[in-house]
Design a protein around this motif. Sequence first.
Motif, short mmCIF file in Angstrom:
data_model
loop_
_atom_site.label_atom_id
_atom_site.label_comp_id
_atom_site.label_asym_id
_atom_site.label_seq_id
_atom_site.Cartn_x
_atom_site.Cartn_y
_atom_site.Cartn_z
N ASP A 30 -76.44 -8.98 7.06
CA ASP A 30 -74.98 -9.02 6.91
C ASP A 30 -74.59 -10.23 6.05
O ASP A 30 -73.80 -10.11 5.12
CB ASP A 30 -74.33 -9.09 8.29
N ARG A 31 -75.17 -11.40 6.33
CA ARG A 31 -74.87 -12.61 5.54
C ARG A 31 -75.24 -12.43 4.07
O ARG A 31 -74.55 -12.92 3.18
CB ARG A 31 -75.61 -13.82 6.11
N LEU A 32 -76.35 -11.71 3.82
CA LEU A 32 -76.80 -11.48 2.44
C LEU A 32 -76.02 -10.36 1.75
O LEU A 32 -76.18 -10.15 0.55
CB LEU A 32 -78.29 -11.15 2.43
N SER A 36 -72.95 -4.20 5.42
CA SER A 36 -71.69 -4.82 5.81
C SER A 36 -71.03 -4.01 6.92
O SER A 36 -70.25 -3.09 6.67
CB SER A 36 -70.74 -4.90 4.60
N PRO A 37 -71.36 -4.34 8.17
CA PRO A 37 -70.76 -3.60 9.29
C PRO A 37 -69.27 -3.91 9.41
O PRO A 37 -68.79 -4.93 8.88
CB PRO A 37 -71.52 -4.13 10.50
N SER A 38 -68.57 -3.03 10.09
CA SER A 38 -67.15 -3.28 10.37
C SER A 38 -67.06 -4.38 11.42
O SER A 38 -68.02 -4.67 12.12
CB SER A 38 -66.49 -2.01 10.90
N ARG A 39 -65.90 -4.97 11.51
CA ARG A 39 -65.68 -6.03 12.51
C ARG A 39 -64.58 -5.57 13.46
O ARG A 39 -63.50 -5.18 13.03
CB ARG A 39 -65.24 -7.34 11.84
N GLN A 40 -64.89 -5.62 14.74
CA GLN A 40 -63.89 -5.27 15.75
C GLN A 40 -63.20 -6.55 16.17
O GLN A 40 -63.86 -7.49 16.61
CB GLN A 40 -64.55 -4.59 16.94
N HIS A 44 -66.67 -9.07 16.32
CA HIS A 44 -67.84 -8.30 16.75
C HIS A 44 -68.21 -7.23 15.73
O HIS A 44 -67.38 -6.43 15.32
CB HIS A 44 -67.57 -7.65 18.11
N ARG A 45 -69.47 -7.23 15.35
CA ARG A 45 -69.97 -6.26 14.37
C ARG A 45 -70.08 -4.88 15.02
O ARG A 45 -70.55 -4.76 16.14
CB ARG A 45 -71.35 -6.68 13.86
N ARG A 46 -69.70 -3.86 14.24
CA ARG A 46 -69.88 -2.47 14.65
C ARG A 46 -70.55 -1.73 13.50
O ARG A 46 -70.06 -1.74 12.38
CB ARG A 46 -68.54 -1.79 14.96
N TYR A 47 -71.66 -1.09 13.81
CA TYR A 47 -72.46 -0.40 12.80
C TYR A 47 -72.25 1.10 12.90
O TYR A 47 -72.12 1.65 14.00
CB TYR A 47 -73.95 -0.72 12.98
N GLU A 49 -73.63 5.13 11.68
CA GLU A 49 -74.91 5.81 11.44
C GLU A 49 -75.38 5.54 10.02
O GLU A 49 -76.58 5.36 9.77
CB GLU A 49 -74.77 7.31 11.68
N HIS A 50 -74.45 5.50 9.07
CA HIS A 50 -74.79 5.20 7.68
C HIS A 50 -75.40 3.80 7.57
O HIS A 50 -76.39 3.59 6.86
CB HIS A 50 -73.55 5.34 6.80
N ASP A 51 -74.81 2.83 8.28
CA ASP A 51 -75.34 1.47 8.28
C ASP A 51 -76.78 1.44 8.82
O ASP A 51 -77.65 0.75 8.28
CB ASP A 51 -74.47 0.53 9.12
N VAL A 52 -77.02 2.19 9.90
CA VAL A 52 -78.36 2.24 10.49
C VAL A 52 -79.34 2.85 9.50
O VAL A 52 -80.47 2.37 9.35
CB VAL A 52 -78.35 3.01 11.84
N ASP A 53 -78.90 3.89 8.77
CA ASP A 53 -79.76 4.48 7.74
C ASP A 53 -80.11 3.45 6.66
O ASP A 53 -81.25 3.38 6.20
CB ASP A 53 -79.09 5.69 7.09
N LEU A 54 -79.11 2.65 6.26
CA LEU A 54 -79.36 1.60 5.27
C LEU A 54 -80.35 0.57 5.80
O LEU A 54 -81.24 0.12 5.06
CB LEU A 54 -78.05 0.90 4.89
#
Length: 143
Positions: A30-32, A36-40, A44-47, A49-54
């Motif tokens: 995420d820092r790099l 880039s997950p969404s932020r709640q 708080h990061r929220r990922y 399914e597309h993020d998990v695939d990445l």
Amino acid sequence: MGNDRQRPIFVISIAAELADMHPQTLRQYDRLGLVSPSRQGGKHRRYSEHDVDLLREIQSLSKDGVSLEGIRRIMELENQVAALRVRVGELSHEVFALRSAHQAAGQGRIFAAGSTGDVVSMARGQRPRGRSQAVVVWKPRSK
């Protein structure tokens, strides 16, 4: 649905487990800017399914010996290819519309597509100006 795959639903611990990674690795990515997950609530990061695939793709490339900078560049180029595919689709629709308009007006189907993506009508016998990398397509009318 493609939209559902973009919906941020996983907390970092679940996303890390699904991607078979440590949560700290996800924070580093995420820092790099690799993922880039969404932020709640901005925190708080929220990922998705597309993020998990990445994350899985990053892990696979990393295991193949690609550096994180190399992975970032590969992902950047993949995004550019996807954007170019969308643009090609748009230009194809424009070409179809121009061709249809020329046919409806009883004109020949002559146009040029420039290197910047612009599509212009051309008169019969006219050539593109300058040393562009334009492509000219002409199909004679059926008699």
